[in-house]
Write an enzyme that holds these catalytic residues in place. Structure first.
Site, PDB file in Angstrom:
ATOM      1  CG  ASN A 108     -56.343  91.327 -12.488  1.00 16.88           C
ATOM      2  OD1 ASN A 108     -55.529  90.607 -11.899  1.00 16.88           O
ATOM      3  ND2 ASN A 108     -55.984  92.134 -13.479  1.00 16.88           N
ATOM      4  CB  ALA A 109     -58.935  94.488  -7.041  1.00 14.17           C
ATOM      5  NE  ARG A 162     -56.465  79.970 -11.204  1.00 12.31           N
ATOM      6  CZ  ARG A 162     -57.072  80.302 -10.058  1.00 12.31           C
ATOM      7  NH1 ARG A 162     -58.168  79.689  -9.677  1.00 12.31           N
ATOM      8  NH2 ARG A 162     -56.592  81.262  -9.312  1.00 12.31           N
ATOM      9  CB  SER A 176     -51.798  85.954 -15.007  1.00 14.62           C
ATOM     10  OG  SER A 176     -50.741  86.361 -15.845  1.00 14.62           O
ATOM     11  CE  LYS A 232     -46.429  89.545 -16.209  1.00 11.68           C
ATOM     12  NZ  LYS A 232     -46.796  89.983 -14.857  1.00 11.68           N
ATOM     13  N   GLY A 252     -50.942  96.358 -15.903  1.00 12.77           N
ATOM     14  CA  GLY A 252     -50.436  95.305 -16.799  1.00 12.77           C
ATOM     15  C   GLY A 252     -50.391  95.762 -18.249  1.00 12.77           C
ATOM     16  CB  CYS A 295     -52.061  80.136 -11.611  1.00 17.57           C
ATOM     17  SG  CYS A 295     -53.371  80.284 -12.824  1.00 17.57           S
ATOM     18  CG  ASP A 313     -45.257  88.956 -12.029  1.00 20.71           C
ATOM     19  OD1 ASP A 313     -45.978  87.949 -12.151  1.00 20.71           O
ATOM     20  OD2 ASP A 313     -45.336  89.934 -12.775  1.00 20.71           O
ATOM     21  NE  ARG A 319     -50.994  90.110 -18.128  1.00 20.26           N
ATOM     22  CZ  ARG A 319     -51.156  88.965 -18.755  1.00 20.26           C
ATOM     23  NH1 ARG A 319     -51.150  88.909 -20.081  1.00 20.26           N
ATOM     24  NH2 ARG A 319     -51.314  87.854 -18.081  1.00 20.26           N
TER      25      ARG A 319
HETATM   26  P1  GTP Z   1     -49.910  87.238 -11.223  1.00 22.27           P
HETATM   27  O1  GTP Z   1     -49.548  88.331 -10.279  1.00 22.27           O
HETATM   28  O2  GTP Z   1     -51.161  87.541 -12.000  1.00 22.27           O
HETATM   29  O3  GTP Z   1     -48.810  86.855 -12.143  1.00 22.27           O
HETATM   30  O4  GTP Z   1     -50.384  85.974 -10.378  1.00 22.27           O
HETATM   31  P2  GTP Z   1     -49.795  85.009  -9.252  1.00 22.27           P
HETATM   32  O5  GTP Z   1     -49.362  83.746  -9.911  1.00 22.27           O
HETATM   33  O6  GTP Z   1     -48.816  85.688  -8.381  1.00 22.27           O
HETATM   34  O7  GTP Z   1     -51.130  84.705  -8.453  1.00 22.27           O
HETATM   35  P3  GTP Z   1     -51.429  84.682  -6.884  1.00 22.27           P
HETATM   36  O8  GTP Z   1     -50.443  83.889  -6.125  1.00 22.27           O
HETATM   37  O9  GTP Z   1     -51.683  86.054  -6.447  1.00 22.27           O
HETATM   38  O10 GTP Z   1     -52.773  83.803  -6.854  1.00 22.27           O
HETATM   39  C1  GTP Z   1     -53.953  84.288  -7.264  1.00 22.27           C
HETATM   40  C2  GTP Z   1     -55.170  83.488  -6.929  1.00 22.27           C
HETATM   41  O11 GTP Z   1     -54.938  82.086  -6.759  1.00 22.27           O
HETATM   42  C3  GTP Z   1     -55.819  83.991  -5.653  1.00 22.27           C
HETATM   43  O12 GTP Z   1     -57.177  84.217  -5.904  1.00 22.27           O
HETATM   44  C4  GTP Z   1     -55.603  82.861  -4.673  1.00 22.27           C
HETATM   45  O13 GTP Z   1     -56.620  82.782  -3.740  1.00 22.27           O
HETATM   46  C5  GTP Z   1     -55.556  81.637  -5.567  1.00 22.27           C
HETATM   47  N1  GTP Z   1     -54.730  80.570  -4.970  1.00 22.27           N
HETATM   48  C6  GTP Z   1     -53.415  80.631  -4.691  1.00 22.27           C
HETATM   49  N2  GTP Z   1     -52.988  79.483  -4.149  1.00 22.27           N
HETATM   50  C7  GTP Z   1     -54.060  78.658  -4.096  1.00 22.27           C
HETATM   51  C8  GTP Z   1     -54.265  77.316  -3.637  1.00 22.27           C
HETATM   52  O14 GTP Z   1     -53.326  76.663  -3.153  1.00 22.27           O
HETATM   53  N3  GTP Z   1     -55.497  76.803  -3.766  1.00 22.27           N
HETATM   54  C9  GTP Z   1     -56.538  77.508  -4.297  1.00 22.27           C
HETATM   55  N4  GTP Z   1     -57.713  76.917  -4.395  1.00 22.27           N
HETATM   56  N5  GTP Z   1     -56.391  78.791  -4.722  1.00 22.27           N
HETATM   57  C10 GTP Z   1     -55.172  79.358  -4.626  1.00 22.27           C
HETATM   58  C1  SPV Z   2     -50.039  89.122 -14.623  1.00 24.50           C
HETATM   59  O1  SPV Z   2     -51.110  89.320 -15.239  1.00 24.50           O
HETATM   60  O2  SPV Z   2     -49.331  88.132 -14.842  1.00 24.50           O
HETATM   61  C2  SPV Z   2     -49.591  90.055 -13.571  1.00 24.50           C
HETATM   62  C3  SPV Z   2     -50.259  91.344 -13.473  1.00 24.50           C
HETATM   63  O3  SPV Z   2     -48.639  89.772 -12.877  1.00 24.50           O
HETATM   64  S1  SPV Z   2     -49.693  92.407 -14.731  1.00 24.50           S
HETATM   65  O4  SPV Z   2     -48.260  92.348 -14.762  1.00 24.50           O
HETATM   66  O5  SPV Z   2     -50.141  93.716 -14.380  1.00 24.50           O
HETATM   67  O6  SPV Z   2     -50.194  91.969 -15.987  1.00 24.50           O
HETATM   68 MN    MN Z   3     -47.590  87.985 -13.596  1.00 29.19          MN
END
Ligand code: GTP
Ligand code: SPV
Ligand code: MN
Length: 624
Positions: free
Chosen positions: A382-383, A415, A273, A231, A224, A275, A292, A86
């Site tokens: 971010n792939a 984080r 995002s 978004k 995004g 996290c 999401d 984004r």
């Molecule tokens: P968006 O789609 O961007 O909104 O993100 P999201 O909040 O759905 O993120 P997602 O759950 O896909 O987590 C993304 C990253 O966080 C990945 O690289 C995971 O490996 C890392 N991750 C998730 N849970 C943990 C955890 O409990 N510990 C650690 N160290 N990393 C984590």
């Molecule tokens: C985020 O960045 O929070 C995502 C990916 O979930 S996108 O909606 O494409 O920005």
């Molecule tokens: Mn998101």
């Protein structure tokens, strides 16, 4: 009758009658106005039929926007090197000049100046292309959460992604009562470079006309920045919700079944995002509703949440058979799925960082031909993958209910390597919003363009999407919860990213299951807890038992004590940072919130004097 009828008939050709049948002047005017500006050679208007969905899929492949992979029904899409995340700097809210000051530090642009830029950059931007016009719906159609959406785009990848991620909305538009209340999105990928990626990233703009519910996106491909219903619509929905008394949040929705007690409890959770939203909603053994974006409404006195989407645009990095078995297995099925920005191996299969198997040494990725050992990783951080939720084996039975699900717990986390404990319950809804949600901070990730690992404020995990003065948004969150009285969900915090003094993560990726099950018990009044200056934390015996029964893991007392200690100086500094941030960012934040933080800072200072700086679990009740 739209004044653009002649133009629409000409450009839409034999797909025009489908638009005409909707008898919606505002919709026809929208398509007409921006077809006139962008000037595509022709436009294909879709209804909800499979035939029209298939037309878009085939065209995405025919144009090279997606490449078929070995596994049937799966494709690969590449965004260019500068278009992997984004673009916050170029995402702006269009606001009339006299209202910009009230928006605080939100990224705004004077409506007139924005419109002038749009009219310059988008003029004739679709010449030589066919555009797709398609209708969708946020949340299940024909329900109390539904919002109709109209998309005009010259990218079949964008239209295809939307068809996977959202409910088709032609029928919804046909039936909707208020024919003027819907969101509108106009997108152009602009001129392609030799790889089909955007040639003019310097003219990438994402401009949101909040007063008219239109978003313009140009010279971008990353979803995004382009997929209107994700978004872009989220930002419009936050603004609409603020006016109408409901909420739109950056949250997953899931249920935690408890077989022994024959019950199931719904949680929602906000994490910035990249996290942990998808990873939490996909914990093995639990059930997913969404990963999401959630809308919250008061429906017959109940706090109810609906998933806006019906698919997942999820981060693929580190998705492997151990940490994320359900997604990992799904990604190997021959189902309609788009992979983006990962490696296409010599066998024409997708490969990515952290997939837990041996990966090829050569192939093609988002930066072109790739060989192991250079600067470019096998796949971008971010792939992502794009898939329909109904492929998933862990789908909650109520995931598609028009009235959503009743929520009992709300999680906030970011984080945070050194301050917050792995899990904690707030004293009350208001305390949770002020102390857990408003003060949320997170280290930056690859989901946005810019440096990674920098601690920044992330109030409610929603800062990138808040479209009206932040102080008003916080007040609306507090007020929304209060109306449910004793039936208001509990607020919890999590921190999956706490580190040991040596810099290693304190807990493994599945530890979140333990925290979640402790929350589930607390919602049902089941575990005793230690009070801390910021809420309630689990007792050692309870989490030790949960680690054992849920994960077959030992959990040492020494780890518990380190992880669950209250760090006085860190918390005082955190609240001081929050105060400074809000003072600069949010002119409308209520005085009571600052008073609340000041009172807490005084308490933390007293805690420091009494404890020497660190309050271990169980100590606070003795010294407070
Ligand atoms: P968006 O789609 O961007 O909104 O993100 P999201 O909040 O759905 O993120 P997602 O759950 O896909 O987590 C993304 C990253 O966080 C990945 O690289 C995971 O490996 C890392 N991750 C998730 N849970 C943990 C955890 O409990 N510990 C650690 N160290 N990393 C984590
Ligand atoms: C985020 O960045 O929070 C995502 C990916 O979930 S996108 O909606 O494409 O920005
Ligand atoms: Mn998101």
């Amino acid at each position: 009758m739209s004044k653009y009828n002649a133009l629409l008939q000409k450009k839409l050709g034999n797909t025009y009658p489908k638009l005409a049948a909707l008898n919606n002047e505002k919709l026809a005017d929208f398509f007409g106005e921006y077809i006139e500006l962008c000037n595509p050679d022709s436009v294909y208007f879709c209804d909800d039929s499979e035939a029209d969905a298939e037309y878009v899929r085939r065209r995405a492949v025919g144009l090279g926007e997606e490449k078929p992979l070995t596994r049937a029904n799966t494709t690969m899409h590449y965004d260019g090197v500068g278009d992997q995340a984004r673009d916050k700097a170029n995402t702006r809210y269009m606001v009339p000049a006299d209202r910009i000051a009230a928006m605080g530090k939100l990224n705004c642009i004077d409506t007139e100046a924005a419109m002038a830029e749009i009219k310059t950059i988008m003029k004739d931007i679709m010449v030589g292309k066919q555009a797709i016009a398609k209708l969708f719906c946020e949340c299940p159609t024909h329900g109390p959460f539904s919002i109709g959406c109209a998309q005009l785009t010259d990218s079949c990848y964008v239209a295809h992604s939307e068809d996977i991620l959202y409910r088709r909305g032609y029928r919804h538009f046909m039936d909707m009562k208020d024919k003027n209340d819907f969101f509108r999105f106009c997108h152009s990928a602009g001129e392609p470079d030799e790889n089909g990626c955007c040639a003019n990233l310097q003219h990438r703009r994402i401009y949101q006309d909040l007063d008219n519910n239109i978003v313009f996106s140009m010279n971008a491909q990353y979803a995004g920045n382009t997929v209107g219903l994700k978004k872009h619509a989220m930002r419009l929905a936050i603004n609409k919700a603020g006016r109408e008394g409901w909420l739109c949040e950056h949250m997953f929705v899931m249920s935690v079944p408890n077989k022994a007690k024959a019950r199931s409890t719904y949680f929602v959770g906000a994490f910035p995002s990249a996290c942990g939203k998808t990873s939490t909603a996909m914990i093995p053994g639990e059930k997913i509703v969404g990963d999401d974006i959630a809308y919250f409404k008061n429906i017959n006195g109940e706090f109810r949440a609906a998933n806006v989407e019906c698919g997942i645009f999820g981060i693929i990095k580190d998705v492997n058979g151990d940490d994320d078995p359900v997604i990992y297995a799904t990604l190997h099925e021959p189902k309609e799925m788009i992979f983006s920005n990962v490696l296409t191996g010599p066998d024409n299969n997708p490969y990515w960082d952290g997939m837990g198997i041996e990966t090829p040494k050569t192939g093609v990725n988002y930066a072109g031909p790739w060989t192991e050992g250079g600067k470019i990783p096998i796949s971008h951080g971010n792939a992502r993958y794009t898939l329909r939720m109904d492929y998933l084996k862990n789908l909650d039975p109520a995931w598609n209910d028009k009235k959503g699900v009743k929520v009992d717990g709300v999680l906030y986390g970011g984080r945070d390597s050194d301050t917050c404990v792995p899990c904690e319950e707030s004293f009350s809804w208001e305390d949770g919003i002020i102390m857990k949600a408003c003060t949320l901070e997170s280290e930056t990730t690859s989901a946005t363009i810019g440096k990674e690992g920098v601690r920044v404020p992330q109030p409610m995990a929603n800062l990138d999407f808040i479209t009206y003065p932040l102080g008003d948004y916080i007040r609306n969150n507090i007020e929304f919860g209060k109306q449910f009285g004793a039936d208001c969900p509990k607020i919890f915090s999590t921190n999956y990213f706490l580190r040991t003094p040596a810099g290693k993560f304190c807990t493994g990726k599945l530890a979140k299951k333990v925290w979640l099950h402790w929350f589930e018990g607390r919602v049902h009044g089941e575990y005793e807890a230690w009070e801390t200056p910021t809420g309630f934390i689990p007792k050692y015996e309870d989490v030790k038992r949960l680690f054992k029964t849920l994960l077959a893991e030992e959990y040492a007392l020494e780890d518990y004590t380190y992880q669950f200690s209250f760090r006085c100086d860190s918390w005082i500094a955190k609240l001081e940072r929050a105060k400074a941030f809000f003072a600069e960012m949010a002119p409308a934040l209520a005085e009571e919130v600052y008073t609340y933080w000041d009172k807490k800072i005084a308490e933390f200072k007293a805690a420091k004097a009494k404890s020497g700086g660190t309050v271990k679990p169980g100590e606070w009740e003795k010294i407070k």
